[in-house]
Design a protein around this motif. Structure first.
Motif, PDB file in Angstrom:
ATOM      1  N   THR A 122       0.832  -1.204   0.000  1.00  9.08           N
ATOM      2  CA  THR A 122       0.000   0.000   0.000  1.00  9.08           C
ATOM      3  C   THR A 122       0.863   1.248   0.000  1.00  9.08           C
ATOM      4  N   GLY A 123       0.218   2.354  -0.311  1.00 13.29           N
ATOM      5  CA  GLY A 123       0.927   3.620  -0.327  1.00 13.29           C
ATOM      6  C   GLY A 123       0.453   4.502  -1.448  1.00 13.29           C
ATOM      7  N   SER A 148       1.389   3.181  -4.792  1.00 18.26           N
ATOM      8  CA  SER A 148       1.024   1.801  -5.103  1.00 18.26           C
ATOM      9  C   SER A 148      -0.034   1.768  -6.201  1.00 18.26           C
ATOM     10  N   GLY A 150      -2.856   7.591  -0.335  1.00 16.64           N
ATOM     11  CA  GLY A 150      -2.296   7.613   1.011  1.00 16.64           C
ATOM     12  C   GLY A 150      -3.394   7.679   2.056  1.00 16.64           C
TER      13      GLY A 150
END
Length: 429
Positions: A303-304, A307, A334
């Motif tokens: 995740t991020g 991503s 985010g």
């Protein structure tokens, strides 16, 4: 012409038999109340009677369908009213949670209430009718409308793609329920947590509220979902089907080959095969296939804000079959701040309320249509039965008069026979 005694008596017998047959027919009409005992009595009228009977039977079935549809829609209206109340309770709790003076314990107490509302909403979405059918599952009424995805903890729609409809007149059908996908899932959202189509389910909205209250404000992974209904599986046993999944950060490219595999019976079989290839290739830590009800989705597990997941066609028709487009990309976002997340939740709860209100309005319109059609059908049955009565029912006054006259005629024939049976030409020799 020679007249014999036997011939004279035979004439009398024939006259009596004829009168007895006519009298028996009238007696049959009087006992049955029908002026047509057999089609031979009046072929045209007999055919008309059959048509009228068939028309009445069909219309009475339409009335039964109306009663069944009304019962199911009444149950749906009750379920939607309960869902509406949950939305208002969730809004109240969200407004409370936005209070910056609350302690973490206060927020945990609110979270517990939100979790209960989420479970209650899932129960409403999986409401059953008296026949054990799920009212929000459309044409897959034996399958729960929503199921919890074990991998994500989210509720996904797994009911059918079509509404069921019942015939209420020769030219009119009415849906006996709404698709849970349209009511609870396919809701417009401006939140960063919305899917690639700008939609967010009421379940995901409530889950986001719960997660925020629990301070689990994780970033969302890049996740793309096909839009094709795959309840009945895919068959690539005689085809060449290959595609690539690309995940960021990395990038990581995972080739998938479904060529020559046994026919996949359902979505889970396809997901299992793809994940097996991802694991074998060492990509399963970055990319994952999931079932989303009767659809397939792919996610970049890392995740991020950067991503993302992308699907590229190499050969075959998998992307088209599953509802993906070549080169389709979905990037993650985010983590939101707590106050921003609650603001998005409030907006999406309002959108969900609008979706439920639209569904209730549609149910009300269909209930009105049922009432109107029921009145029309009832009048049609009455008019048709009146026509049928005119065609087949006996006029008792006329029949009794005929019975009396034919009874008198029979008695006269019998008395005549008594008078002439002793007459013989030998008496005059």
């Amino acid at each position: 012409m020679r007249i014999s005694t036997a011939w004279s008596q035979q004439l009398s017998f024939n006259a009596m038999n004829s009168q007895q047959a006519k009298l028996a027919k009238v007696q049959q009409q009087l006992s049955s109340g029908l002026k047509i005992s057999a089609p031979a009595d009046d072929p045209a009228a007999a055919a008309r009677i059959l048509d009228l009977d068939k028309s009445i039977t069909k219309t009475e079935q339409y009335q039964n369908n109306i009663a069944a549809t009304r019962g199911r829609l009444s149950l749906e209206e009750s379920a939607l009213e309960a869902a509406n109340n949950i939305m208002y309770n969730a809004k109240d709790l969200t407004i409370q949670a936005k209070n910056g003076t609350l302690s973490s314990g206060d927020r945990q107490a609110i979270k517990l209430q939100v979790d209960q509302l989420l479970e209650e909403m899932a129960g409403i979405a999986n409401t059953k009718n008296a026949n054990g059918e799920y009212i929000f599952s459309g044409d897959l009424a034996t399958v729960p409308a929503f199921a919890k995805n074990a991998a994500t903890g989210e509720y996904v729609y797994q009911g059918g793609p079509q509404q069921r409809a019942l015939q209420i007149s020769p030219t009119r059908q009415v849906a006996d329920g709404d698709l849970g996908f349209n009511v609870f899932e396919n809701i417009d959202s401006s939140s960063p947590a919305a899917d690639e189509n700008g939609k967010r389910s009421v379940f995901n909205t409530l889950k986001a509220l719960s997660d925020g209250l629990n301070s689990t404000l994780n970033a969302n992974p890049g996740e793309i979902t096909g839009d094709r209904f795959l309840q009945y599986g895919l068959d690539y046993s005689a085809a060449t089907v290959q595609f690539d999944l690309v995940a960021n950060p990395g990038p990581v490219t995972a080739p998938i080959d479904l060529s020559g595999k046994p026919a996949f019976a359902g979505v889970e079989d396809v997901v299992t095969e793809i994940n097996a290839q991802l694991t074998a290739g060492g990509f399963n830590t970055d990319i994952q296939a999931r079932s989303n009800g009767n659809r397939i989705e792919f996610a970049s597990v890392a995740t991020g804000a950067t991503s993302s997941i992308q699907i590229n066609n190499t050969s075959g028709t998998f992307l088209t079959d599953a509802g993906f487009s070549n080169g389709q990309v979905k990037a993650g976002v985010g983590a939101q701040t707590f106050q921003n997340q609650l603001g998005d939740v409030l907006a999406d709860l309002d959108a969900a309320l609008g979706s439920i209100l639209n569904a209730r309005a549609s149910v009300g319109a269909r209930m009105n249509a049922l009432d109107s059609q029921e009145s029309q059908n009832e009048k049609y049955v009455i008019d048709t039965k009146s026509t049928l009565s005119d065609t087949q029912d006996l006029d008792y006054a006329e029949a009794l008069s005929k019975y009396q006259s034919q009874s008198t005629a029979l008695q006269a024939a019998q008395q005549t026979f008594i008078k002439i049976k002793d007459l013989s030409l030998f008496k005059y020799l």
